[in-house]
Design a protein around this motif. Structure first.
Motif, short mmCIF file in Angstrom:
data_model
loop_
_atom_site.label_atom_id
_atom_site.label_comp_id
_atom_site.label_asym_id
_atom_site.label_seq_id
_atom_site.Cartn_x
_atom_site.Cartn_y
_atom_site.Cartn_z
N CYS A 5 -44.94 13.22 43.24
CA CYS A 5 -43.55 13.61 42.98
C CYS A 5 -43.59 15.11 42.79
O CYS A 5 -44.48 15.64 42.13
CB CYS A 5 -43.06 12.92 41.71
SG CYS A 5 -41.50 13.56 41.09
N ARG A 7 -40.96 16.98 41.66
CA ARG A 7 -39.87 17.47 40.80
C ARG A 7 -40.38 18.43 39.73
O ARG A 7 -39.66 19.31 39.29
CB ARG A 7 -39.16 16.29 40.15
CG ARG A 7 -38.41 15.40 41.14
CD ARG A 7 -37.11 16.06 41.53
NE ARG A 7 -36.36 15.24 42.49
CZ ARG A 7 -35.13 15.55 42.89
NH1 ARG A 7 -34.53 16.62 42.43
NH2 ARG A 7 -34.51 14.80 43.76
N GLY A 15 -46.70 13.38 37.54
CA GLY A 15 -46.04 14.38 38.39
C GLY A 15 -46.97 15.52 38.80
O GLY A 15 -46.70 16.24 39.76
N SER A 51 -40.68 8.50 42.45
CA SER A 51 -39.27 8.89 42.52
C SER A 51 -38.67 8.33 43.82
O SER A 51 -38.56 9.04 44.82
CB SER A 51 -39.16 10.42 42.46
OG SER A 51 -37.82 10.80 42.45
N ASP A 54 -36.04 9.93 46.06
CA ASP A 54 -36.42 11.11 46.81
C ASP A 54 -37.07 10.78 48.15
O ASP A 54 -37.38 11.69 48.92
CB ASP A 54 -37.42 11.97 46.01
CG ASP A 54 -36.71 12.73 44.90
OD1 ASP A 54 -35.49 12.92 45.02
OD2 ASP A 54 -37.38 13.11 43.93
N ARG A 82 -33.06 8.65 40.43
CA ARG A 82 -32.73 9.93 39.83
C ARG A 82 -31.28 10.28 40.13
O ARG A 82 -30.79 10.06 41.24
CB ARG A 82 -33.67 10.98 40.43
CG ARG A 82 -33.65 12.28 39.74
CD ARG A 82 -34.45 13.27 40.56
NE ARG A 82 -34.05 14.60 40.16
CZ ARG A 82 -34.61 15.25 39.16
NH1 ARG A 82 -35.60 14.72 38.50
NH2 ARG A 82 -34.19 16.45 38.81
N SER A 85 -29.81 11.51 43.61
CA SER A 85 -30.83 11.47 44.67
C SER A 85 -30.48 10.54 45.82
O SER A 85 -31.09 10.62 46.87
CB SER A 85 -32.19 11.09 44.09
OG SER A 85 -32.17 9.78 43.58
N ASP A 322 -37.78 22.26 42.90
CA ASP A 322 -38.59 21.27 43.59
C ASP A 322 -39.08 21.88 44.90
O ASP A 322 -38.28 22.35 45.71
CB ASP A 322 -37.69 20.04 43.86
CG ASP A 322 -38.46 18.91 44.51
OD1 ASP A 322 -39.51 19.16 45.12
OD2 ASP A 322 -37.98 17.77 44.41
#
Ligand code: SF4
Length: 570
Positions: A5, A7, A15, A51, A54, A82, A85, A322
């Protein structure tokens, strides 16, 4: 469906350590999906990743798979998405699926703190999104927050409550909101790896403040993580190898399932720390930026310089965009020389989703009904009724039988079972009935056994009238087998029972105690050596056969075997 991810939430271990984002291709997902459904017979599918919203081609993926899933009557679900998203069309579609509740993760109550952690969600976006969710009929919403984040103030803690009330103000009175609060634990390989973790007193104080605020509104529920468990997590998440003996010692003192609240004994951990001379609270302290950290010799690809830069930005409440929708922030993980470049988020192209709801009336076809007999023996005796139903359903699906299903987005096969057998009892004959949407050849049923676990076997099946309802057995015979060495004891107890006029037993019902006369319900006679036949008459009353056997024989359960040998429908 994807790894990683981008983000960049600064508290999130996953993450950072799973960077970069790598998406599976639609072809691969489609082929896994086909293979997995055929081999498991699973009735529900979920698209998972760190995520999911995404995923670049989420809408296309849905468009591609939805028809197949409807045809096979496989339900679909998505994890929490999210804010902002996914497309509105997709949210509209999701609103038609089972509305068990929707989950969002603002993580912090104020914009300042959300910027500190790089959540990159604005309050207006949260409110706009939740307004849409309520308009589509959701009545339950769950929000995830963290308490004790770096730089958190009283205002930030109160902000959790204020954000919840603002969200609720947009909804009608039936909507309920749950705030689930976890306690911040700094993790290795994240920008907060140097940060301080709050101590027990501070955590309790902040939880108490929130509890007081949440008590003001009955539509709000507050749930929080056990602070003692978070502290232990914090100690081990940034410790070095010197704490390995602590784990062993605590384990030897019985701390095996400590991650379950009711199995955690914090006092035992404190004793072990003291015995080993470990000052555990030291592990919660802020780390010097120059000090060597126990995991410095490990690399997940993200550089320490990048983490440090992120920490500094966080203290100024500055965000980092991001890298999939903005510019690369040089975290160090991508090898730009290779062809494997992180896929960019493509919000403009390919985000349309169109879907036509199937005609459910037409989908419901009942062509035939079958009654099927099966044995439930050995380890399968320990399957609960719900597990049994799932296993049978999956075996029928795997055998590719044309099952008839209920209508709607969460279809279930039209299957009914006879009287449920209590867990732990074996049976020579159980039944269920099932509707088919097409004609089925008799021999097709034999295949089911290859998909059933040890001890579960179907042995007879016959076509019955479509109108035939499942009938519960009125009488059942069980065989109790006991060790021959104890024959005198079991026979004496049986004889004693047979000589009694009445045998009253207090059965605890849901609301009250029922006084049952076991003499009216059951009869016993000796079969050959080692076996007693017990006949139950359920017309009089129902009692779990094992409970009745325990009452009369007081046996050592490991030395007996109880098996249902016959059932009578009339
Ligand atoms: S190197 Fe750049 S593009 Fe690759 S994951 Fe890190 S920030 Fe994103």
């Amino acid at each position: 469906m994807a790894r990683g991810c981008s983000r960049g939430c600064r508290f999130c271990h996953a993450g950072f350590i799973y960077r970069p984002v790598r998406e599976r291709s639609l072809e691969k997902i489609n082929s896994y999906l086909k293979e997995a459904l055929a081999h498991t017979g699973y009735e529900e599918l979920s698209f998972l990743s760190l995520s999911t919203g995404d995923f670049t081609l989420l809408e296309e993926l849905f468009c591609q798979v939805i028809n197949k899933l409807f045809q096979e009557r496989v339900a679909i679900s998505l994890p929490s998405l999210r804010v902002g998203s996914v497309s509105e069309e997709l949210i509209l579609f999701l609103s038609k699926l089972r509305k068990t509740g929707i989950t969002l993760a603002p993580e912090a109550g104020t914009q300042r703190l959300r910027d500190v952690i790089n959540k990159n969600i604005k309050e207006e976006e949260i409110l706009e999104y939740t307004q849409k969710i309520f308009a589509l009929g959701w009545k339950q919403i769950k929000l995830y927050f963290m308490l004790g984040l770096p730089t958190e103030t009283k205002e930030d803690v109160e902000g959790i409550y204020h954000l919840c009330t603002k969200i609720l103000a947009q909804a009608d009175k039936k909507v309920r909101l749950t705030a689930s609060v976890s306690l911040f634990v700094p993790k290795a390989h994240t920008p907060f790896q140097w940060s301080r973790q709050l101590n027990l007193g501070e955590l309790q104080e902040r939880i108490a403040l929130l509890r007081k605020l949440f008590q003001q509104n009955k539509r709000l529920t507050l749930k929080w993580h056990n602070p003692e468990m978070s502290l232990l997590e914090g100690v081990f998440s940034r410790a070095g190898r010197e704490l390995a003996p602590i784990l062993v010692k605590a384990y030897q003192k019985g701390e095996i399932l400590s991650n379950w609240d009711d199995f955690l004994h914090f006092d035992i951990w404190l004793k072990v720390f003291a015995q080993e001379g470990i000052e555990w609270e030291e592990y919660l302290r802020e780390r010097e930026l120059t000090e060597t950290l126990p995991w410095d010799h490990l690399s997940c690809g993200v550089t320490k310089e990048f983490l440090l830069k992120e920490l500094k930005k966080s203290l100024q409440a500055k965000t980092t965009e991001d890298c999939r929708s903005g510019k690369c922030s040089n975290c160090g993980v991508c090898d730009f020389k290779s062809k494997e470049i992180v896929p960019k988020l493509n919000k403009k192209k390919g985000r349309e989703f169109s879907f036509t709801e199937p005609n459910w009336e037409q989908a419901l076809v009942k062509k035939e009904q079958w009654r099927i007999w099966f044995k439930k023996k050995g380890f399968s005796a320990y399957l609960s009724q719900l597990e049994l139903q799932k296993i049978m359903e999956r075996a029928l699906r795997r055998a590719k039988l044309p099952l008839a299903f209920s209508q709607g987005f969460h279809p279930v096969p039209l299957i009914s079972f006879g009287r449920a057998l209590p867990v732990g009892l074996e049976s020579e004959e159980e039944i269920f009935q099932i509707f088919m949407a097409q004609e089925v050849k008799e021999k097709s049923f034999a295949l089911i056994n290859s998909f059933l676990p040890q001890g579960l076997r179907i042995f007879h099946w016959e076509r019955i009238d479509l109108k035939d309802k499942i009938v519960l057995s009125r009488r059942e015979d069980f065989k109790l087998s006991y060790p021959l060495a104890k024959a005198h004891c079991y026979v004496a107890k049986m004889d004693f029972f047979n000589k009694q006029k009445n045998w009253f037993f207090a059965k605890q019902g849901k609301r009250k105690v029922h006084n049952l006369d076991l003499k009216a319900i059951m009869q016993m006679k000796h079969l050959e050596k080692g076996d007693i036949l017990i006949s139950f008459n359920w017309d009089v009353n129902y009692i779990n056969p094992l409970v009745a056997i325990k009452e009369i024989f007081r046996p050592n359960l490991e030395e007996i075997r109880v098996i249902k040998i016959k059932q009578y429908m009339n």
